[in-house]
Structures are given as C-alpha cells and as structure tokens.
Design an enzyme around this catalytic site. Structure first.
Site, short mmCIF file in Angstrom:
data_model
loop_
_atom_site.label_atom_id
_atom_site.label_comp_id
_atom_site.label_asym_id
_atom_site.label_seq_id
_atom_site.Cartn_x
_atom_site.Cartn_y
_atom_site.Cartn_z
N GLU A 12 -6.19 -3.02 4.89
CA GLU A 12 -5.32 -1.95 5.44
C GLU A 12 -6.12 -0.67 5.68
O GLU A 12 -6.74 -0.14 4.74
CB GLU A 12 -4.19 -1.69 4.44
CG GLU A 12 -3.15 -0.71 4.94
CD GLU A 12 -2.01 -0.50 3.93
OE1 GLU A 12 -1.78 -1.38 3.07
OE2 GLU A 12 -1.37 0.56 3.99
N LYS B 263 3.50 0.13 -5.22
CA LYS B 263 2.66 -0.63 -4.27
C LYS B 263 1.50 0.23 -3.80
O LYS B 263 0.36 -0.23 -3.67
CB LYS B 263 3.52 -1.09 -3.09
CG LYS B 263 2.82 -2.04 -2.13
CD LYS B 263 2.04 -1.38 -1.01
CE LYS B 263 1.42 -2.41 -0.08
NZ LYS B 263 0.63 -1.80 1.00
N HIS C 115 -2.70 7.89 9.87
CA HIS C 115 -2.82 6.45 10.05
C HIS C 115 -3.23 6.14 11.50
O HIS C 115 -4.13 5.37 11.76
CB HIS C 115 -1.46 5.84 9.75
CG HIS C 115 -1.54 4.41 9.33
ND1 HIS C 115 -1.83 4.05 8.04
CD2 HIS C 115 -1.40 3.27 10.03
CE1 HIS C 115 -1.84 2.75 7.96
NE2 HIS C 115 -1.59 2.24 9.16
C1 MEV Z 1 1.38 1.71 2.19
O1 MEV Z 1 0.47 0.66 2.03
C2 MEV Z 1 1.59 2.42 0.87
C3 MEV Z 1 2.65 3.52 0.88
O2 MEV Z 1 3.88 2.97 1.36
C4 MEV Z 1 2.81 3.98 -0.55
C5 MEV Z 1 3.98 4.90 -0.79
O3 MEV Z 1 4.94 4.86 -0.03
O4 MEV Z 1 3.91 5.65 -1.79
C6 MEV Z 1 2.29 4.65 1.80
#
Ligand code: MEV
Length: 416
Positions: A80, A256, A369
């Site tokens: 990612e 996550k 991003h």
């Molecule tokens: C994306 O891989 C991880 C996030 O969704 C973590 C979060 O929302 O804290 C950006």
C-alpha cells in the site's frame, strides 16, 4: 548514522547505495536487494509445500526514527502506498527526541487442554501436587535453549466450564529468548502432556502456543509538539482517538492503521505477521475492543501518544535463515534482540497511527495519497525521479491518472 533526509528524492539505486554504506552491507547483500530480494524457486521450495513460484512485495525504509536515543532506519514490506511515507513523516515530527520504548522479557504462553475430567477441582489439585515433577520435565525439555536465556518459568492450571463439560486448562509460561517460540513451546507442551494425563486421569486434547502473548508486550510513546504539528492537529488527533475508543467500527480501522506499520516490519524481517495480528486484535479485545494507542494533551499543550500491544517477534529462527532479505533487513535496522525489534515495531505502529489520525482529522488522506499515486503512475510511465515530480504535479492538477495520459505528459515535460 548517515543523514537520511531527502532519502525519498533519490533513485532506488541511490537509496540502496546509501543504505549499503550506512548498514555496512556486503556486495552480496546489496545484490540480493538489487534483485528485489528475489526468492529463488529452490529456496521457496524448501520453505513451504507445493511451491510453484513466489510473491514479492516492495521493501522500503522508514527514516527519521530515533528510538531510545538511537537513530534507526526501519525496513517495511508493504503493497500500500503512503504507509512508509506516513511513518517517516510522523517520526520526523517527533525529532529531536524521537520515541521512548520498552519491551517485556520474551515469555510466551502455551496451553494444554484436558477434557473428560471427572472432578475438575481434584484434577487441578493433583496437578499442583505434582508441580515439581511437571516443572522438571518442562525444564529438561528447555535445556538445549538455556544458554540463550530460555527456560520454562512457571505454569498454572485452571478450570474452564463449557457446554461440553468441565475442562482443565494448563497455561505454561516459557521464556523463548530471541525466537518467536512456537516450536519450543509446542515441544514442551507435548512433552509434559502425558504426565498431566497420568496425574489427572483426563484426556489430553490441544497442546499449542497462545498468540495472545500478554506477557510479551512492547510499549512506545512520543510527544508531538504543538509548535510542530499545530493546535488543530493536536485537537484533531484527540477527537479521532476518542471516536475509536467509543465506536467499534472506527476502532477496527484505527487498529488496522497501526498494523499497517507493524505488519510491514514483521514482513520485512521474516516474522509471522498472522501471529502478530492475532495477538494485537485479541489483546485489543480484552475487556471491550479498544484502540491500541492512547493520546492526551500535556500541560504544554503538546500531544503525547502511546501504544501497547503483544509483539511476539523474532530475530532468530527458520524464516530468518530461509528468507533472502530478512537477515539483511535486521542488519539494516541494527537490532540485536527480539525485544529491540518489538520496540521498533511498536514505534512504527504508533507513528502510522498518529499520521493517519493527523491527516484524517484535518485535510483527509486522499490529497497525500493521490500525490503518491500520481508519482507512482509517472514512474510507471517511464519518468525518472526528477521528471516524476513534474508529471505527478500535472496529472494531479488535470485529475487524469490514466497511465497513457501520464506517458503523453512525460513527452511534454521532456520537450520542455
Ligand atoms: C488505511 O490503510 C489505514 C487508515 O484507514 C487508518 C485509519 O483510518 O486510522 C487510514
């Protein structure tokens, strides 16, 4: 330690040359990385069953980490985009102090399940009466590993009431040194189980390590100064953190984001990231599923972040020997023990979480991003590092991320 500022602006080859120098990599080690850490068929074939190939992930370096006063670069393997950049940015914002971290001794829990117990209370008592003999067997089984600081430390028997009747669960506490510990622990469990069956008259069922490694936790903390990140970000992260603490749907994503960083280091260093994941989420579920990080504002108005989770990770073991890049990754990090590795991983998890919350609670993550996405598309279209910046800027402004369009833009950039 080399100065890694502007590392992201270098070409991949220049980055590799830099890390080769700073981590004292041999020509062979650098060649393995240059070859994208290619896992050759014959080696892959020795690792798992029915091999037909290998899957590769990009290996990047998180820079700007200072852990307990020591500057580190931290290898991360992840598909990612933005995860590594986010860790770097968050770490940079903690400087010059960096992160404070600590980790427990590497004690794993192994469980033996005894079923068909007539009198569970009596079974527990009999186990206790035979404690010396049981510990002696476990100690003997750990003898080969004693010189690495490993050993059976203790055990405890308890009753578990289930719809299939009373069971007795015996939890063993075993110090596993710099290994992940599953092999050591499972060997001890299978070795002592017949004695437990003998003294209780019960049937032995499962004999297996627990991934909820509560006795092997790592902790890290850092201060993000309001003068560096701005008051709005301090408040934003506090709001975001409270959201996760009070809403399980948000909390899953919050955690996550933490695991984005932790898993990436686990993968880079040849560790079993599934056990790390299982440990993290089951730990987060103790009591009520909760965030693995915690934030508060100190008296100066700065943001203090901390993290705590089980991290059963290894710096020795079969995967480290078979993976072509794991040992190199550990060498680049300069960690000498599994505890040091766990501490660094906790710092990366905290950094990734802070970065996500800071971005999400203010400008959102899509801007950053898409910037990285645009750069990747530009490189895919054939741009070198310098051209990529220009191409990315144009395709972002035009909001057209089609690779064919990027090729056209690259042509225009080259014509000046
Ligand atoms: C994306 O891989 C991880 C996030 O969704 C973590 C979060 O929302 O804290 C950006």
């Amino acid at each position: 330690m080399e100065d890694f500022s502007g590392f992201y602006k270098l070409s991949a080859e220049e980055r590799l040359a830099k890390v080769k120098k700073s981590a004292n990599l041999t020509d062979e080690e650098a060649a393995v990385l240059m070859d994208s850490g290619a896992l050759k068929m014959d080696r892959a074939d020795k690792m798992v069953e029915n091999v037909i190939g290998a899957v590769h992930l990009p290996l990047g370096l998180a820079t700007h980490f200072v852990v307990n006063g020591k500057a580190m670069v931290i290898p991360m393997a992840v598909e990612e985009s933005s995860v590594i950049a986010a860790a770097c940015k968050a770490a940079k914002q903690t400087l010059p102090d960096g992160f404070k971290a600590e980790a427990d001794e590497s004690i794993m829990i192994g469980q033996i399940q005894l079923t068909a117990v007539d009198d569970a209370t009596k079974a527990v008592k009999n186990i206790s009466l035979n404690r010396k003999e049981i510990m002696a067997i476990a100690t003997q089984l750990m003898k080969p590993h004693e010189r690495f600081g490993c050993g059976a430390r203790d055990f405890q028997a308890r009753i578990l009431e289930t719809p299939r009747g009373s069971m007795v669960i015996v939890d063993f506490y075993i110090a596993v040194g710099d290994a992940q510990g599953a092999n050591m622990v499972n060997t001890v469990l299978e070795g002592v189980a017949p004695t437990l069956a003998k003294v209780t008259g019960a049937k032995v069922r499962l004999r297996i390590i627990s991934n909820l490694a509560v006795k092997r936790r790592a902790r890290a903390s850092a201060v993000w100064k309001k003068d560096v990140i701005g008051e709005e970000t301090v408040e934003g992260v506090l709001d975001a953190s409270e959201f996760a603490r009070n809403d399980v749907y948000r909390c899953a994503t919050h955690n996550k984001g933490i695991m984005n960083g932790i898993d990436a280091v686990a993968l880079a260093t040849g560790n079993d990231w599934r056990s790390v994941e299982a440990g993290a989420h089951s730990y987060a579920s103790l009591g009520q599923y909760h965030p693995l990080t915690h934030y508060y504002k100190n008296e100066k108005g700065d943001l203090v972040g901390s993290i705590e989770l089980p991290l059963a990770v290894a710096t020795v073991g079969p995967a480290m020997n078979t993976s072509p890049t794991a040992k190199i990754a550990l060498k680049i990090m300069g960690v000498r023990s599994s505890r040091e590795l766990a501490m660094a991983m906790a710092c990366v998890g905290l950094a990734n979480n802070f970065a996500a919350l800071a971005a999400l609670s203010t400008e959102g993550i899509q801007k950053g991003h898409m910037k990285l996405h645009a750069r990747n598309i530009a490189i895919f279209a054939g741009a070198d590092a310098e051209e990529a910046e220009k191409v990315a800027e144009i395709i972002s402004a035009e909001r057209n991320f089609d690779p064919e369009h990027a090729k056209e833009v690259l042509k225009r950039v080259r014509k000046g």
